[in-house]
Design a protein around this motif. Structure first.
Motif, PDB file in Angstrom:
ATOM      1  N   THR A  69     -39.195 -20.537 -16.298  1.00 14.20           N
ATOM      2  CA  THR A  69     -38.101 -20.372 -15.338  1.00 14.20           C
ATOM      3  C   THR A  69     -37.402 -19.050 -15.654  1.00 14.20           C
ATOM      4  N   GLU A  70     -36.933 -18.401 -14.635  1.00 10.55           N
ATOM      5  CA  GLU A  70     -36.216 -17.127 -14.831  1.00 10.55           C
ATOM      6  C   GLU A  70     -35.211 -16.996 -13.701  1.00 10.55           C
ATOM      7  N   SER A  71     -33.964 -17.283 -13.999  1.00 11.40           N
ATOM      8  CA  SER A  71     -32.934 -17.286 -12.959  1.00 11.40           C
ATOM      9  C   SER A  71     -32.873 -15.939 -12.255  1.00 11.40           C
ATOM     10  N   CYS A  72     -32.895 -14.893 -13.044  1.00 13.66           N
ATOM     11  CA  CYS A  72     -32.963 -13.555 -12.441  1.00 13.66           C
ATOM     12  C   CYS A  72     -33.970 -12.733 -13.227  1.00 13.66           C
ATOM     13  N   GLY A  73     -33.652 -12.537 -14.514  1.00 17.25           N
ATOM     14  CA  GLY A  73     -34.489 -11.650 -15.323  1.00 17.25           C
ATOM     15  C   GLY A  73     -33.990 -10.231 -15.118  1.00 17.25           C
ATOM     16  N   LEU A  74     -33.717  -9.550 -16.223  1.00 17.65           N
ATOM     17  CA  LEU A  74     -33.281  -8.162 -16.120  1.00 17.65           C
ATOM     18  C   LEU A  74     -34.368  -7.236 -16.639  1.00 17.65           C
ATOM     19  N   ASN A  75     -35.205  -7.778 -17.546  1.00 14.31           N
ATOM     20  CA  ASN A  75     -36.186  -6.924 -18.224  1.00 14.31           C
ATOM     21  C   ASN A  75     -37.162  -6.246 -17.267  1.00 14.31           C
TER      22      ASN A  75
ATOM     23  N   GLU B 265     -39.057 -21.680 -22.271  1.00 15.58           N
ATOM     24  CA  GLU B 265     -38.608 -21.339 -20.909  1.00 15.58           C
ATOM     25  C   GLU B 265     -39.050 -19.915 -20.527  1.00 15.58           C
ATOM     26  N   LYS B 266     -39.193 -19.061 -21.539  1.00 13.48           N
ATOM     27  CA  LYS B 266     -39.637 -17.684 -21.276  1.00 13.48           C
ATOM     28  C   LYS B 266     -41.156 -17.569 -21.375  1.00 13.48           C
ATOM     29  N   GLY B 267     -41.822 -18.705 -21.613  1.00 14.67           N
ATOM     30  CA  GLY B 267     -43.280 -18.686 -21.747  1.00 14.67           C
ATOM     31  C   GLY B 267     -43.725 -18.110 -23.079  1.00 14.67           C
TER      32      GLY B 267
ATOM     33  N   LEU C 284     -28.347 -11.354  -6.293  1.00 16.49           N
ATOM     34  CA  LEU C 284     -29.265 -10.736  -7.260  1.00 16.49           C
ATOM     35  C   LEU C 284     -28.500  -9.827  -8.225  1.00 16.49           C
ATOM     36  N   ASN C 285     -28.699 -10.062  -9.525  1.00 19.38           N
ATOM     37  CA  ASN C 285     -28.081  -9.197 -10.537  1.00 19.38           C
ATOM     38  C   ASN C 285     -28.526  -7.751 -10.372  1.00 19.38           C
ATOM     39  N   GLY C 286     -27.707  -6.864 -10.828  1.00 20.33           N
ATOM     40  CA  GLY C 286     -28.120  -5.468 -10.944  1.00 20.33           C
ATOM     41  C   GLY C 286     -28.307  -5.151 -12.426  1.00 20.33           C
TER      42      GLY C 286
ATOM     43  N   THR D  39     -25.525 -18.131  -7.923  1.00 18.33           N
ATOM     44  CA  THR D  39     -26.636 -18.081  -8.873  1.00 18.33           C
ATOM     45  C   THR D  39     -27.032 -16.617  -8.949  1.00 18.33           C
ATOM     46  N   VAL D  40     -27.814 -16.260  -9.975  1.00 19.01           N
ATOM     47  CA  VAL D  40     -28.036 -14.845 -10.215  1.00 19.01           C
ATOM     48  C   VAL D  40     -29.220 -14.240  -9.456  1.00 19.01           C
ATOM     49  N   SER D  41     -29.806 -15.015  -8.559  1.00 19.83           N
ATOM     50  CA  SER D  41     -30.761 -14.454  -7.594  1.00 19.83           C
ATOM     51  C   SER D  41     -30.876 -15.431  -6.430  1.00 19.83           C
TER      52      SER D  41
ATOM     53  N   GLY E 147     -28.334 -12.676 -24.765  1.00 17.79           N
ATOM     54  CA  GLY E 147     -29.303 -12.401 -23.700  1.00 17.79           C
ATOM     55  C   GLY E 147     -28.658 -11.740 -22.495  1.00 17.79           C
ATOM     56  N   GLY E 148     -29.304 -11.953 -21.337  1.00 15.72           N
ATOM     57  CA  GLY E 148     -28.903 -11.279 -20.101  1.00 15.72           C
ATOM     58  C   GLY E 148     -27.485 -11.599 -19.639  1.00 15.72           C
ATOM     59  N   LEU E 149     -26.995 -12.775 -20.022  1.00 18.84           N
ATOM     60  CA  LEU E 149     -25.625 -13.151 -19.657  1.00 18.84           C
ATOM     61  C   LEU E 149     -24.645 -12.050 -20.083  1.00 18.84           C
ATOM     62  N   ALA E 150     -24.836 -11.557 -21.302  1.00 21.17           N
ATOM     63  CA  ALA E 150     -23.946 -10.519 -21.828  1.00 21.17           C
ATOM     64  C   ALA E 150     -24.030  -9.253 -20.980  1.00 21.17           C
ATOM     65  N   ASP E 151     -25.243  -8.854 -20.647  1.00 21.81           N
ATOM     66  CA  ASP E 151     -25.427  -7.624 -19.858  1.00 21.81           C
ATOM     67  C   ASP E 151     -24.730  -7.743 -18.513  1.00 21.81           C
ATOM     68  N   VAL E 152     -24.893  -8.899 -17.883  1.00 23.04           N
ATOM     69  CA  VAL E 152     -24.328  -9.074 -16.549  1.00 23.04           C
ATOM     70  C   VAL E 152     -22.802  -9.084 -16.598  1.00 23.04           C
ATOM     71  N   VAL E 153     -22.232  -9.828 -17.526  1.00 22.85           N
ATOM     72  CA  VAL E 153     -20.767  -9.887 -17.608  1.00 22.85           C
ATOM     73  C   VAL E 153     -20.204  -8.493 -17.918  1.00 22.85           C
TER      74      VAL E 153
ATOM     75  N   VAL F 243     -23.906 -19.353 -12.136  1.00 24.39           N
ATOM     76  CA  VAL F 243     -24.942 -20.053 -12.909  1.00 24.39           C
ATOM     77  C   VAL F 243     -26.017 -19.042 -13.300  1.00 24.39           C
ATOM     78  N   HIS F 244     -26.101 -18.789 -14.600  1.00 22.61           N
ATOM     79  CA  HIS F 244     -27.130 -17.874 -15.098  1.00 22.61           C
ATOM     80  C   HIS F 244     -28.359 -18.644 -15.537  1.00 22.61           C
ATOM     81  N   ASN F 245     -28.130 -19.855 -15.987  1.00 23.59           N
ATOM     82  CA  ASN F 245     -29.250 -20.624 -16.507  1.00 23.59           C
ATOM     83  C   ASN F 245     -28.916 -22.104 -16.465  1.00 23.59           C
ATOM     84  N   ALA F 246     -29.586 -22.834 -15.566  1.00 24.94           N
ATOM     85  CA  ALA F 246     -29.256 -24.258 -15.400  1.00 24.94           C
ATOM     86  C   ALA F 246     -29.979 -25.155 -16.400  1.00 24.94           C
TER      87      ALA F 246
ATOM     88  N   GLY G 185     -37.903 -10.441 -25.431  1.00 24.33           N
ATOM     89  CA  GLY G 185     -37.076 -11.551 -24.961  1.00 24.33           C
ATOM     90  C   GLY G 185     -36.901 -12.632 -25.996  1.00 24.33           C
ATOM     91  N   ARG G 186     -36.170 -13.647 -25.607  1.00 19.38           N
ATOM     92  CA  ARG G 186     -35.949 -14.780 -26.492  1.00 19.38           C
ATOM     93  C   ARG G 186     -37.229 -15.584 -26.586  1.00 19.38           C
ATOM     94  N   LEU G 187     -37.577 -15.989 -27.808  1.00 14.42           N
ATOM     95  CA  LEU G 187     -38.853 -16.687 -28.000  1.00 14.42           C
ATOM     96  C   LEU G 187     -38.684 -18.191 -27.795  1.00 14.42           C
TER      97      LEU G 187
END
Ligand code: GLC
Length: 471
Positions: free
Chosen positions: A375-381, A300-302, A242-244, A211-213, A17-23, A162-165, A295-297
């Motif tokens: 919940t969405e710590s930041c969200g990149l999508n 938490e992602k609704g 905030l992530n970019g 945290t990412v936002s 997920g987004g963790l990979a993109d951010v790192v 913290v990307h996701n608590a 996104g991941r099904l």
């Protein structure tokens, strides 16, 4: 500065997920600004790892209770990455196709962290900072501070991002013997609700937290998955950054994964051509607006709301829209969503799995992106969507609140408050009404595409945080 990012994921090497993109992206920016950046992740069986060359720079055995696992440290040679990539190869624990989801995940990531430190104490040039990411690497600050074996690293500052608590890496004290020998008077630090909780340990022991936002940092102080009190206690050393996004990879002007390249100027044509291709691929109606979910099904992602949302939205005879879903995760949700395909053929489709390639085409060819996250710590999508002229429809939470302003308030998105089918339907109805106002839609798409979500600002904020704790 010599910066080490240690993480379970890093794009393009291993991604869930987004963790990979951010790192992957933060490391690239830091490296381009002149820092020596090393990213350390476990060696999984991913395509990138199979297809690229590595050299062994260290080998040893990592002790875990009564077990000894042979491991080696591999350094990437000849690849397109701007940073130095190191893999910790512990074949017995990580020679697997998936990144997470095994019953020995605790053993896997504990060994990964210990092996990393076993190697790092032998390296002459110590890092200026170690940036840990999420619970998989959150025990490192404790080990560095209190384990006798790693005393040589005691002065190296650590920052935990913290990307996701929601995921905290919790396990019983019966696994305490997996830890390296440490100052026993510190055992209390490990304890949270009667268990060892990696995230809690990281929050307590890292010199600083990000945290990412910014809004997510506010939210976890009152809704932090049972750790509100602790988030409050460490607030003094925390910052929401905030992530970019990677604006080079996510660029409709040059993206080779889409059917037709475009910019804000010709987004009308560009989006329409990509939509044609997308609709053809998924047997959808190009004349109707297209709402996608990527996104991941997981709840938490609704994602559990998508099935009912789709049924209600498509039940009328004269179906007004198309729905397209890309993702994988919870088996029940996957099945429910797949079951709808035959019934709503022509206006609905699902791709179960993860396809980076397809994600690009979906952003380019869709009209709206739906994010009903609980919940969405930041969200990149939502930021990727903007970049491709796709209008985000989001539940206002976490980083979505920081990045999506409603149309009614002069923004380029549609916001709703509750993670409920009812609120999603209302938001969808607003979207369909809005879609009829062609001129406004085009202006909104263009404004979204011109928003700047590059890493430039966030990069500076990380640097300030590092400098603060180095002092
Ligand atoms: C996690 C979060 C997501 C965030 C990403 C990158 O996947 O759930 O909201 O954008 O990490 O930080």
């Amino acid at each position: 500065m010599k910066i080490i990012h240690i993480s379970a994921e890093c794009y393009p090497v291993a991604k869930v997920g987004g963790l990979a993109d951010v790192v992957g992206t933060l490391s690239r920016y830091q490296s381009r600004e002149g820092h020596l950046v090393q990213v350390v992740i476990p060696c999984y069986e991913t395509n990138f790892i199979k297809e690229n060359e590595f050299e062994t720079v260290f080998w040893s055995q990592v002790e875990l209770g009564n077990f000894n696992f042979p491991f080696s440290v591999l350094k990437g040679v000849k690849n397109d990455l701007d940073f130095e990539l190191y893999l910790i190869a512990i074949p017995e624990l990580f020679d697997r196709a998936e990144i997470y989801g095994y019953k020995d995940d605790i053993e896997r990531f504990l060994s990964f962290q210990k092996a990393f430190l076993d190697w790092l104490i032998t390296v002459n040039d110590k890092p200026t900072i170690i940036n840990c990411h999420d619970h998989h690497t959150a025990l490192l600050p404790f080990m560095i501070n209190y384990a006798s074996k790693y005393v040589a690293l005691k002065e190296v500052p650590t920052l935990l991002t913290v990307h996701n608590a929601i995921y905290q890496g919790q396990f019983g004290f019966d696994k305490l013997h997996y830890f390296p020998n440490y100052d026993l008077s510190k055992t209390d630090i490990l304890q949270w609700n009667g268990c060892i909780n990696s995230m809690a340990v990281g929050l307590r022991c890292a010199r600083a937290i990000t945290t990412v936002s910014p809004n997510y940092l506010n939210e976890i102080n009152y809704s932090g998955n049972g750790m509100e009190m602790l988030f409050n206690q460490v607030r003094y050393k925390s910052k929401g950054i905030l992530n970019g996004i990677d604006i080079e990879i996510w660029n409709p002007e040059t993206d080779s994964k889409i059917a037709y390249n475009y910019t804000a100027e010709n987004c009308e044509v560009g989006k329409s051509k990509n939509k044609q291709k997308l609709c053809k691929t998924f047997d959808l109606d190009p004349e109707k607006p297209l709402i996608c979910f990527i996104g991941r099904l997981f709840p938490e992602k609704g994602a559990d709301l998508l099935c009912e949302f789709s049924k209600k939205s498509l039940s009328e005879k004269d179906r007004e829209l198309n729905i397209l879903i890309l993702g994988s995760g919870n088996r029940d949700i996957e099945e429910q969503l797949t079951d709808l395909v035959s019934e709503y053929n022509g206006n609905y489709n699902v791709y179960i799995g993860f396809s980076e390639e397809l994600a690009h085409l979906i952003y380019a060819g869709s009209d709206f992106l739906l994010m009903p996250s609980r919940t969405e710590s930041c969200g990149l999508n939502q930021m990727y969507a903007y970049r491709y002229g796709t209008i985000p429809i989001v539940r206002s939470t976490g980083g979505l609140k920081d990045t999506v302003v409603d149309l009614d308030e002069g923004g380029c998105g549609i916001c709703f408050n509750q993670a409920s089918v009812e609120d999603m339907i209302k938001a969808k109805n607003r979207a369909l009404e809005f879609y009829k106002e062609e001129e406004k839609v085009i202006t909104t798409r263009k404004s979204g595409m011109r928003l700047n979500h590059s890493w430039k600002k966030a990069y500076q904020e990380y640097l300030e945080m590092y400098n603060l704790i180095i002092k």
